[in-house]
Scaffold this motif. Structure first.
Motif, PDB file in Angstrom:
ATOM      1  N   THR A 274       0.623  -1.040   0.068  1.00 53.38           N
ATOM      2  CA  THR A 274       0.086  -0.172  -0.118  1.00 53.38           C
ATOM      3  C   THR A 274       0.891   1.177   0.000  1.00 53.38           C
ATOM      4  O   THR A 274       0.574   2.316  -0.843  1.00 53.38           O
ATOM      5  N   VAL A 275       1.798   1.224   0.752  1.00 53.25           N
ATOM      6  CA  VAL A 275       2.743   2.227   1.120  1.00 53.25           C
ATOM      7  C   VAL A 275       3.509   2.592  -0.430  1.00 53.25           C
ATOM      8  O   VAL A 275       3.752   3.430  -1.191  1.00 53.25           O
ATOM      9  N   SER A 276       4.513   1.365  -0.673  1.00 56.13           N
ATOM     10  CA  SER A 276       5.455   1.591  -1.893  1.00 56.13           C
ATOM     11  C   SER A 276       4.782   1.561  -3.125  1.00 56.13           C
ATOM     12  O   SER A 276       5.178   2.321  -3.999  1.00 56.13           O
ATOM     13  N   ARG A 277       3.501   0.960  -3.410  1.00 57.58           N
ATOM     14  CA  ARG A 277       2.867   1.124  -4.806  1.00 57.58           C
ATOM     15  C   ARG A 277       1.594   2.138  -5.130  1.00 57.58           C
ATOM     16  O   ARG A 277       1.125   2.344  -6.015  1.00 57.58           O
ATOM     17  N   PHE A 278       1.163   2.825  -3.845  1.00 58.65           N
ATOM     18  CA  PHE A 278       0.186   3.552  -3.952  1.00 58.65           C
ATOM     19  C   PHE A 278       0.373   4.980  -3.298  1.00 58.65           C
ATOM     20  O   PHE A 278       0.398   5.994  -3.951  1.00 58.65           O
ATOM     21  N   LEU A 279       0.972   4.935  -1.946  1.00 61.11           N
ATOM     22  CA  LEU A 279       1.049   6.038  -1.443  1.00 61.11           C
ATOM     23  C   LEU A 279       2.243   6.781  -1.808  1.00 61.11           C
ATOM     24  O   LEU A 279       2.174   8.177  -2.232  1.00 61.11           O
ATOM     25  N   LEU A 280       3.408   5.998  -2.032  1.00 61.72           N
ATOM     26  CA  LEU A 280       4.584   6.782  -2.451  1.00 61.72           C
ATOM     27  C   LEU A 280       4.692   7.498  -4.139  1.00 61.72           C
ATOM     28  O   LEU A 280       4.699   8.406  -3.972  1.00 61.72           O
ATOM     29  N   PRO A 281       3.978   6.574  -4.805  1.00 60.76           N
ATOM     30  CA  PRO A 281       3.592   7.244  -6.179  1.00 60.76           C
ATOM     31  C   PRO A 281       3.013   8.467  -6.392  1.00 60.76           C
ATOM     32  O   PRO A 281       3.152   9.627  -7.079  1.00 60.76           O
ATOM     33  N   ALA A 282       1.912   8.450  -5.282  1.00 53.22           N
ATOM     34  CA  ALA A 282       1.086   9.429  -5.254  1.00 53.22           C
ATOM     35  C   ALA A 282       1.735  10.838  -4.765  1.00 53.22           C
ATOM     36  O   ALA A 282       1.627  11.949  -5.427  1.00 53.22           O
ATOM     37  N   LEU A 283       2.359  10.639  -3.637  1.00 49.19           N
ATOM     38  CA  LEU A 283       2.957  11.903  -2.908  1.00 49.19           C
ATOM     39  C   LEU A 283       4.270  12.192  -3.756  1.00 49.19           C
ATOM     40  O   LEU A 283       4.437  13.483  -3.892  1.00 49.19           O
ATOM     41  N   LEU A 284       4.738  11.492  -4.704  1.00 45.64           N
ATOM     42  CA  LEU A 284       5.957  11.808  -5.453  1.00 45.64           C
ATOM     43  C   LEU A 284       5.564  12.729  -6.620  1.00 45.64           C
ATOM     44  O   LEU A 284       6.342  13.556  -7.263  1.00 45.64           O
TER      45      LEU A 284
END
Length: 472
Positions: A274-284
């Motif tokens: 959830t963090v690596s494939r959804f949150l991180l791409p979104a935040l970056l």
């Protein structure tokens, strides 16, 4: 008008033959004509036929005012008589359902405020189709063309998003495999699955719907790489560029709540995915303003997780390691996106808040009040965490989690130092000097073969092209 309302071959031929001549008459009296057909003649087929003919005439007429009035009339009459329409279109009759679906697709394309005036009963009818075990997937696939409209309908009332969420989860449970890779390449089943999944992604791009974000996330995170992984990443990028900060923060909070839950509902793998494939791409791909809004709400929790100590048995350590992995990944994204003035200087919102949290929690008593407390705390925590390792005899999954942990802290260190320093020897000291860190990240007992894998190259190339096209 009575001729138009007659459901016979002769009258239909007459209307179709002279539709241009009858255009103004039909569009000017559309409300009364449709009401007569559905209320007096009780003919759903004729109602749908006249409605579709009227929509076609709207696109042909040069009288924009008349076309707008007719569009409003057809939308209002449809919603006013919705219960009669549903009674004439039971779920047992797939042919009638398809006719009504096609009709609604056309109505919603001309009546822009359909979702504002539609009541819960419209959403209920649509949800009943998707949740029914008697209706074929092919029909439900057609119904999903109304997903954007139904998501808008659900957003109008507080209790309806939960209804939509349950509906979509039931639908995915019935028709989606546990893992997308179960579907063989080139089969009709895979093609239909991808087509349906892309409908969800398209609506996610346009609306940043928390409900659809949850559905996509929950399905994709069951496996290491979903068959639509490239499409997912592309949609997240577009979603972040199309929607407002307030909407996006609510959507990203869905992923955060999955990562931060403590009841054990979600596994370690799902949380990290959830963090690596959804949150991180979104935040970056987010704006600086959104980054600040998002992290201000989460900063205290993230700092306290980083300061946690590994205790207890393997199960307890798995929970702590998972939280620390995700937290370091999120701090890495923060330092990758922001400049020194926002994360390493006195007076910014984030550094002021971080200094207060670290002081009150006594996590970093050596803070000097210079705005550098957060960076110094992270560097200190990462340096100390490099000593952590697994014990002999533990499970392979636990070893892999430890390697993921060390990889996340190394990446976080790179992000922090790259943001706050520009002196070469400091890069060497904090990032490269300690050569032992690589043994904690890489399984030294596993043989690694470096080969040219053409299929993976094609996938990566497609991702790069997608990103470049989106950036343009």
């Amino acid at each position: 008008i009575s001729t138009i309302c007659e459901d016979s071959r002769e009258h239909r031929s007459f209307v179709l033959k002279y539709r241009k001549q009858l255009s103004n008459l039909l569009l000017s009296n559309l409300s009364s004509i449709l009401s007569n057909v559905i209320e007096v003649k009780k003919s759903l087929k004729l109602f749908l036929r006249i409605g579709e003919l009227s929509i076609k005439l709207m696109s042909e007429t040069k009288n924009e005012k008349l076309a707008k009035q007719a569009a409003t009339a057809i939308g209002k009459v449809t919603l006013k008589n919705w219960m009669r329409i549903c009674e004439a279109c039971p779920l047992s009759q797939e042919g009638s359902i398809l006719q009504l679906i096609y009709y609604l697709i056309k109505v919603t394309s001309v009546f822009a405020t359909f979702h504002e005036e539609a009541g819960p009963e419209v959403l209920s009818w649509w949800c009943d189709i998707l949740q029914s075990t008697r209706i074929r997937l092919k029909v439900k696939h057609k119904a999903l063309a109304l997903l954007l409209t139904m998501e808008k309908v659900a957003s109008m009332k507080e209790e309806l998003p939960l209804k939509l969420k349950r509906c979509l989860i039931d639908f995915s449970s019935q028709h989606f495999p546990v893992k997308s890779l179960e579907l063989k390449e080139g089969t009709l089943e895979l093609n239909e699955y991808q087509s349906i999944f892309r409908i969800f992604l398209k609506v996610l791009e346009e609306r940043a719907s928390p409900v659809i974000f949850y559905l996509v996330l929950s399905v994709a995170c069951r496996e290491e790489e979903h068959v639509c992984e490239t499409d997912i990443q592309d949609s997240i990028f577009k979603m972040m560029n199309k929607n407002s900060t307030d909407v996006l923060v609510k959507t990203l909070n869905v992923a955060w709540e999955i990562f931060d839950e403590s009841s054990g509902e979600f596994s370690s793998n799902i949380k990290l995915a959830t963090v690596s494939r959804f949150l991180l791409p979104a935040l970056l791909s987010a704006s600086s303003h959104l980054i600040i809004v998002f992290y201000k709400e989460k900063l205290e929790r993230l700092l306290k997780v980083v300061g946690d100590i590994l205790r207890g048995g393997e199960e307890s350590k798995v929970k702590t390691l998972t939280s620390k992995c995700g937290s370091f990944l999120l701090f890495g994204a923060l330092y990758s996106k922001m400049d020194q003035a926002q994360v390493h200087s006195k007076g910014s919102e984030l550094t002021t808040l971080a200094a207060d949290v670290l002081r009150i929690s006594n996590l970093f008593p050596q803070g000097k009040g210079d705005g550098k407390e957060m960076s110094s705390f992270l560097v200190k925590s990462i340096t100390e965490s490099r000593k952590e390792t697994f014990q002999e005899g533990c499970s392979e999954d636990f070893k892999n989690l430890f390697r993921t942990f060390h990889c996340s802290i190394q990446n976080c260190m790179i992000s922090v130092i790259s943001c706050i320093q520009n002196i070469e020897k400091l890069y060497n000291h904090f990032i490269f000097k300690d050569g032992s860190i690589w043994a904690t990240i890489i399984d030294t007992e596993k043989e690694i073969k470096f080969e040219m894998e053409q299929e993976q190259l094609k996938t990566r190339r497609r991702q790069l092209v997608t990103i470049r096209q989106s950036a343009q």
